[in-house]
Design a protein around this motif. Structure first.
Motif, PDB file in Angstrom:
ATOM      1  N   THR A   3       0.716  -1.171   0.145  1.00 25.95           N
ATOM      2  CA  THR A   3       0.020  -0.023  -0.062  1.00 25.95           C
ATOM      3  C   THR A   3       0.662   0.982   0.077  1.00 25.95           C
ATOM      4  OG1 THR A   3      -0.307   0.001   2.395  1.00 25.95           O
ATOM      5  CG2 THR A   3      -1.905  -1.210   1.298  1.00 25.95           C
ATOM      6  N   SER A   4       2.128   1.198  -0.161  1.00 31.20           N
ATOM      7  CA  SER A   4       2.840   2.446  -0.021  1.00 31.20           C
ATOM      8  C   SER A   4       3.012   2.867  -1.576  1.00 31.20           C
ATOM      9  CB  SER A   4       4.196   1.985   0.298  1.00 31.20           C
ATOM     10  OG  SER A   4       4.791   1.191  -0.459  1.00 31.20           O
ATOM     11  N   TYR A   5       2.902   4.416  -1.341  1.00 30.91           N
ATOM     12  CA  TYR A   5       2.996   4.878  -2.904  1.00 30.91           C
ATOM     13  C   TYR A   5       4.547   4.719  -3.377  1.00 30.91           C
ATOM     14  CZ  TYR A   5      -1.320   6.335  -1.357  1.00 30.91           C
ATOM     15  OH  TYR A   5      -2.923   6.698  -1.058  1.00 30.91           O
ATOM     16  N   PRO A   6       4.482   4.890  -4.434  1.00 35.34           N
ATOM     17  CA  PRO A   6       5.686   4.953  -5.016  1.00 35.34           C
ATOM     18  C   PRO A   6       6.509   6.047  -4.568  1.00 35.34           C
ATOM     19  CG  PRO A   6       4.390   4.949  -6.677  1.00 35.34           C
ATOM     20  CD  PRO A   6       3.450   4.702  -5.594  1.00 35.34           C
ATOM     21  N   ARG A   7       7.671   5.919  -4.366  1.00 34.70           N
ATOM     22  CA  ARG A   7       8.264   6.915  -3.853  1.00 34.70           C
ATOM     23  C   ARG A   7       8.752   7.916  -4.909  1.00 34.70           C
ATOM     24  NH1 ARG A   7      13.744   7.035   0.040  1.00 34.70           N
ATOM     25  NH2 ARG A   7      13.494   9.146   0.560  1.00 34.70           N
ATOM     26  N   GLU A   8       8.569   9.257  -4.785  1.00 32.59           N
ATOM     27  CA  GLU A   8       8.965   9.839  -5.825  1.00 32.59           C
ATOM     28  C   GLU A   8      10.363  10.852  -5.533  1.00 32.59           C
ATOM     29  OE1 GLU A   8       5.929  13.247  -6.681  1.00 32.59           O
ATOM     30  OE2 GLU A   8       4.622  11.588  -6.727  1.00 32.59           O
ATOM     31  N   GLU A   9      10.936  10.845  -6.394  1.00 30.76           N
ATOM     32  CA  GLU A   9      12.258  11.485  -5.996  1.00 30.76           C
ATOM     33  C   GLU A   9      12.225  12.991  -6.553  1.00 30.76           C
ATOM     34  OE1 GLU A   9      15.694   9.681  -7.301  1.00 30.76           O
ATOM     35  OE2 GLU A   9      14.881   7.751  -7.322  1.00 30.76           O
ATOM     36  N   TYR A  10      12.629  13.908  -5.412  1.00 35.60           N
ATOM     37  CA  TYR A  10      12.577  15.356  -5.705  1.00 35.60           C
ATOM     38  C   TYR A  10      14.120  15.848  -6.469  1.00 35.60           C
ATOM     39  CZ  TYR A  10       8.414  15.224  -3.055  1.00 35.60           C
ATOM     40  OH  TYR A  10       7.027  14.727  -2.583  1.00 35.60           O
ATOM     41  N   LEU A  11      13.730  16.325  -7.506  1.00 33.46           N
ATOM     42  CA  LEU A  11      15.241  16.494  -7.966  1.00 33.46           C
ATOM     43  C   LEU A  11      14.858  18.233  -8.016  1.00 33.46           C
ATOM     44  CD1 LEU A  11      15.049  14.489 -11.408  1.00 33.46           C
ATOM     45  CD2 LEU A  11      16.516  14.295  -9.482  1.00 33.46           C
ATOM     46  N   PRO A  12      16.230  18.713  -7.978  1.00 37.77           N
ATOM     47  CA  PRO A  12      16.436  20.242  -7.955  1.00 37.77           C
ATOM     48  C   PRO A  12      15.612  20.752  -9.129  1.00 37.77           C
ATOM     49  CG  PRO A  12      18.308  19.243  -8.048  1.00 37.77           C
ATOM     50  CD  PRO A  12      17.401  18.139  -8.007  1.00 37.77           C
ATOM     51  N   ALA A  13      14.842  21.814  -8.857  1.00 38.04           N
ATOM     52  CA  ALA A  13      14.497  22.639 -10.069  1.00 38.04           C
ATOM     53  C   ALA A  13      15.470  23.022 -10.961  1.00 38.04           C
ATOM     54  CB  ALA A  13      13.654  23.556  -9.761  1.00 38.04           C
ATOM     55  N   PRO A  14      15.393  22.950 -12.250  1.00 38.61           N
ATOM     56  CA  PRO A  14      16.286  23.522 -13.131  1.00 38.61           C
ATOM     57  C   PRO A  14      16.359  25.042 -12.860  1.00 38.61           C
ATOM     58  CG  PRO A  14      14.248  23.000 -14.243  1.00 38.61           C
ATOM     59  CD  PRO A  14      14.192  22.493 -12.867  1.00 38.61           C
ATOM     60  N   PRO A  15      17.700  25.368 -13.166  1.00 34.51           N
ATOM     61  CA  PRO A  15      17.832  27.124 -12.962  1.00 34.51           C
ATOM     62  C   PRO A  15      16.999  27.811 -13.722  1.00 34.51           C
ATOM     63  CG  PRO A  15      19.664  26.052 -13.700  1.00 34.51           C
ATOM     64  CD  PRO A  15      18.851  25.144 -13.425  1.00 34.51           C
ATOM     65  N   ARG A  16      16.376  28.791 -13.092  1.00 40.75           N
ATOM     66  CA  ARG A  16      15.560  29.519 -13.970  1.00 40.75           C
ATOM     67  C   ARG A  16      16.479  30.786 -14.430  1.00 40.75           C
ATOM     68  NH1 ARG A  16      11.151  31.844 -10.107  1.00 40.75           N
ATOM     69  NH2 ARG A  16      12.557  31.494  -8.454  1.00 40.75           N
ATOM     70  N   LYS A  17      16.053  31.138 -15.673  1.00 37.91           N
ATOM     71  CA  LYS A  17      16.757  32.319 -16.063  1.00 37.91           C
ATOM     72  C   LYS A  17      16.317  33.734 -15.456  1.00 37.91           C
ATOM     73  CE  LYS A  17      17.582  31.018 -21.031  1.00 37.91           C
ATOM     74  NZ  LYS A  17      17.322  31.340 -22.407  1.00 37.91           N
ATOM     75  N   ARG A  18      17.215  34.297 -14.976  1.00 38.79           N
ATOM     76  CA  ARG A  18      17.065  35.497 -14.399  1.00 38.79           C
ATOM     77  C   ARG A  18      16.910  36.623 -15.103  1.00 38.79           C
ATOM     78  NH1 ARG A  18      20.064  37.068  -9.132  1.00 38.79           N
ATOM     79  NH2 ARG A  18      18.195  38.287  -8.769  1.00 38.79           N
ATOM     80  N   GLU A  19      15.826  37.180 -15.294  1.00 37.03           N
ATOM     81  CA  GLU A  19      15.798  38.607 -15.905  1.00 37.03           C
ATOM     82  C   GLU A  19      16.587  39.481 -15.370  1.00 37.03           C
ATOM     83  OE1 GLU A  19      12.028  39.132 -17.798  1.00 37.03           O
ATOM     84  OE2 GLU A  19      11.646  37.211 -17.933  1.00 37.03           O
TER      85      GLU A  19
END
Length: 134
Positions: A3-19
């Motif tokens: 009954t355990s949910y599949p474990r999601e791996e949290y990846l760091p967000a891709p770097p946003r382009k800073r305007e």
């Protein structure tokens, strides 16, 4: 049963382009110097005391030329000289007639008092007895 949910791996967000943020620099931009051309023309035409109005007009034209050329520092120097000569011409043209009028009034008052005092000296008084004739 799992009954355990599949474990999601949290990846760091891709770097946003800073305007680029709008940057406001507070630069000490002063307004362009005044050339005092109208004042100089007025002093040249109407109150030209010792040709100071004409000299002020020359510096005013130089200040305007330098301002149009983009040389703000030279325009400021010429503008300062034009203002100084205009002030001298205006002061001389206003103060000198007032001073002359004041001298004229005081001279007339002094002469009238002098004339009143001298009237007694030049009048001949007739008396009833002529002792000097005897």
């Amino acid at each position: 049963m799992d009954t355990s949910y599949p474990r999601e791996e949290y990846l760091p967000a891709p770097p946003r382009k800073r305007e680029p943020s709008p940057t406001v620099l507070a630069v000490g931009v002063s307004p362009p110097p005044r050339d005092h051309l109208i004042w100089s023309i007025f002093n040249t035409i109407y109150m030209n005391f010792c040709c100071l109005g004409f000299v002020a007009l020359a510096f005013s034209v130089k200040a305007r030329d330098r301002k149009v050329a983009g040389d703000v520092e030279a325009a400021r120097r010429f503008s300062s000289k034009a203002r100084c000569y205009n002030a001298l011409a205006t002061a001389g043209s206003v103060v000198l007639p007032l001073l002359l009028a004041a001298l004229l009034v005081t001279g007339v008052i002094h002469l009238s008092k002098l004339a009143q005092d001298s009237v007694g000296f030049f009048t001949y008084q007739f008396s009833g007895s002529d002792e000097e004739d005897k």
